[in-house]
Enzyme design. Structure first.
Site, mmCIF file in Angstrom:
data_model
loop_
_atom_site.group_PDB
_atom_site.id
_atom_site.type_symbol
_atom_site.label_atom_id
_atom_site.label_comp_id
_atom_site.label_asym_id
_atom_site.label_seq_id
_atom_site.Cartn_x
_atom_site.Cartn_y
_atom_site.Cartn_z
ATOM 1 C CD GLU A 188 -2.659 -1.685 2.321
ATOM 2 O OE1 GLU A 188 -2.623 -0.930 3.307
ATOM 3 O OE2 GLU A 188 -3.304 -2.757 2.314
ATOM 4 C CG ASN A 260 -4.089 -3.871 11.009
ATOM 5 O OD1 ASN A 260 -3.962 -3.470 12.173
ATOM 6 N ND2 ASN A 260 -5.111 -3.519 10.239
ATOM 7 C CG HIS A 316 -4.668 0.131 6.027
ATOM 8 N ND1 HIS A 316 -4.261 -1.180 6.027
ATOM 9 C CD2 HIS A 316 -4.614 0.529 7.316
ATOM 10 C CE1 HIS A 316 -3.978 -1.559 7.262
ATOM 11 N NE2 HIS A 316 -4.177 -0.537 8.072
ATOM 12 C CD GLU A 392 -8.409 0.176 3.657
ATOM 13 O OE1 GLU A 392 -7.604 0.245 2.698
ATOM 14 O OE2 GLU A 392 -8.442 -0.775 4.474
HETATM 15 ZN ZN LIG Z 1 -4.106 -2.456 4.360
#
Ligand SMILES: [Zn+2]
Length: 430
Positions: A188, A260, A316, A392
Site C-alpha cells: 500500500e 494488522n 491503508h 483506506e
Molecule cells: Zn491495508
C-alpha cells in the site's frame, strides 16, 4: 474477512503460476496480468470464488460483499473471460503499470531555501526505501526545534522501525499524541507518501500558517511511515503485491504474518483473520508474536501512559474509506460513537471539497468487514485513544484505470493534498 478457505486456494494457485512465469531479474512478474473488478452483489460472492478456485488469481480485497478484485495471469485470461462474470477492467496490463510506477524519482532537496528541506518533487514519483529514510532525516535536520527521528524497535529482518516526532511551542512531549502508522501492508505504497506530505506541511508551514501552528502547538505527533519495513523492501526488490511481514516460522512453508491481525486484543476471536500461514490475513501463532507488533505495542502503551492518545490513524489503501471502531464486532460501538461519526462525516466532506473524491465512513466491521487483532481496536480499548481510525486511501470506485495498489504517480500529490485538507479540519475539531 469472510473468505479464508478460498483465499488459500487462490494464493496457492498464484504461487504456482508465478513460479512458472518468466520473471524479470529477481522479481515476480505480473506482465500481461489483467486486473478485474467482479461485481458480487453479496450473495454471489461465494459462488464466484468457487469458480475462481482453479485459477492462478491474485486476490486484492477481502470485503467481497460488493465486489471481488483479482489479477488474472495472461495464460488464463481467455478462460476467465469465458466465465462471463460481471466485470469491469481495473488494469489491462498490471506488469506494465508496475514498470511505469517503478520509474522512481531522484531524491532532491529544495535549493530555494537555506534549510536542506526535501523538494516537493518528492510527491511526483515513488521512491526507493533508502530515499524515504533520507527524506525524514533531512526534514528532522531542517527543523531541529520541532522534530526528531526515533525508533521503536526492529523488524523480523532487523530493520529499524522508525518514526518522526513533531512538537510545537509547548516543547517536546508536552501534549496529547496524534499517532500515525503507514505501510503496515507492504503493497500500500501511497500511504507512506501521504503521511510524508502531512509531516512536510506541518513542519514547513508551522512558521507561516497560523492554523498549522495552532495544530502543532496543541499536539505531539508521532508518525511512523513504515511499520512493516521488511515487507515494503520486499515489494521493491521482489514482489510488488506482497502484503504481510517477512517472518518465517518453523513448520510453515509460507512466509509472513499480517501485522494488522496480530495485535493482542480480540486476537483469539474467529472470523476476522486466518489461521493459515499461507493466507494474506494470517494472524500469527499467538497474539502479538511478530517482532513488529511487539515494538509497536510497547511504544503505543508508552504514549498512552504519558500524555495519552488523542487520535490514531492507521493509513491503508485502497477503497476510499474512513473506518471508526470496531473491527472485531459489527454491533459494538465505542462510548463516544456520536462524536466519532460526526467527525468522520466532517472529514469525508472536507476531503471531497478539494477534488470531489468520495470517502465512505462508518464503523469498520459493519461498513467493510470483520477484522480481529487489528490496531484500531487495540488502540481504542487498551490504549484508550479518544479516536482510532483506519483510512483506506485512493483508488475507490470501479471505473477503468482503477489499479488497486498500483496507484499512478500522478495521483500521489492530489491524494496527499486532499488528506492534508482533511487533517487540518479534523485536528482543529477533534
Ligand atoms: Zn491495508
Amino acid at each position: 474477512m469472510k473468505v479464508s478457505g478460498l483465499t488459500a486456494a487462490l494464493l496457492l494457485g498464484a504461487t504456482g503460476a508465478l513460479a512458472s512465469a518468466t520473471p524479470k531479474v529477481g522479481k515476480v512478474s505480473y506482465d500481461g496480468y489483467k486486473a478485474y473488478r467482479i461485481a458480487t452483489s453479496g450473495k454471489d460472492a461465494a459462488a464466484i470464488k468457487d469458480k475462481l478456485a482453479s485459477f492462478a488469481a491474485v486476490q486484492f480485497n477481502f470485503d467481497t460483499q460488493e465486489h471481488l478484485d483479482v489479477a488474472i495471469a495472461p495464460e488464463e485470461v481467455s478462460a476467465f473471460e469465458a466465465l462471463s462474470l460481471p466485470t469491469t477492467i481495473m488494469s489491462e496490463d498490471l506488469g506494465a503499470e508496475i514498470a511505469t510506477e517503478g520509474n522512481f524519482g531522484v531524491y532532491e532537496k529544495n535549493v530555494s531555501t537555506s534549510a536542506a528541506v526535501p523538494s516537493l518533487t518528492w510527491f511526483d514519483a515513488y521512491h526507493a526505501y533508502a530515499d524515504h529514510i533520507t527524506f525524514f532525516n533531512d526534514l528532522a535536520a531542517s527543523f531541529p526545534q520541532n522534530s526528531e527521528i526515533f525508533t521503536v524497535g526492529s523488524s523480523f529482518q532487523g530493520r529499524s522501525i522508525f518514526g518522526i516526532h513533531l512538537w510545537g511551542s509547548g516543547g517536546k512531549g508536552s501534549k496529547p499524541a496524534v499517532y500515525f502508522h503507514g505501510t503496515v501492508h507492504a503493497r500500500e505504497w501511497i500511504t507512506a507518501k501521504v503521511v510524508e506530505y502531512i509531516t512536510y506541511k506541518l513542519l514547513v508551514d508551522y512558521s507561516t500558517d497560523t492554523a498549522v501552528k495552532a495544530i502543532l502547538d496543541k499536539y505531539d505527533f508521532y508518525i511512523l511511515p513504515f511499520v512493516n519495513p521488511d515487507g515494503f523492501v520486499y515489494t521493491q526488490s521482489t514482489n510488488r503485491l506482497w502484503r504481510k511481514n517477512r517472518q518465517t516460522r518453523s513448520g510453515a512453508s509460507c512466509v509472513g504474518t499480517d501485522v494488522n491481525r496480530n495485535w493482542p486484543y480480540k486476537w483469539e476471536l474467529t472470523g476476522g483473520a486466518s489461521t493459515n500461514p499461507c493466507d494474506e490475513t494470517y494472524k500469527g501463532a499467538a497474539a502479538g508474536d511478530t517482532p513488529e507488533n511487539k515494538a509497536l505495542t510497547n511504544f503505543t502503551l508508552s504514549l498512552a501512559n504519558s500524555k495519552g492518545i488523542k487520535l490514531y490513524i492507521d493509513w491503508h489503501s485502497y477503497g476510499q474509506y474512513i473506518l471508526t471502531p470496531y473491527g472485531y464486532n459489527c454491533q459494538a460501538r465505542p462510548a463516544n460513537q456520536a462524536r466519532q461519526n460526526a467527525l468522520a462525516q466532517g472529514l469525508a466532506n472536507k476531503i471531497r471539497e478539494k477534488y470531489g473524491t468520495r470517502f465512505t465512513y462508518g464503523p469498520a466491521c459493519s461498513t467493510l468487514y470483520a477484522t480481529t487483532g487489528d490496531s484500531t481496536d487495540y488502540i481504542t480499548d487498551v490504549a484508550k485513544a479518544e479516536f482510532a481510525w483506519t483510512i483506506e486511501l485512493r483508488p475507490g470506485g470501479s471505473s477503468s484505470g482503477n489499479n488497486g495498489f498500483v496507484l499512478p504517480a500522478a495521483q500521489i500529490l492530489p491524494s496527499s493534498v486532499e488528506q492534508w485538507e482533511g487533517m487540518k479540519y479534523l485536528l482543529a475539531n477533534v
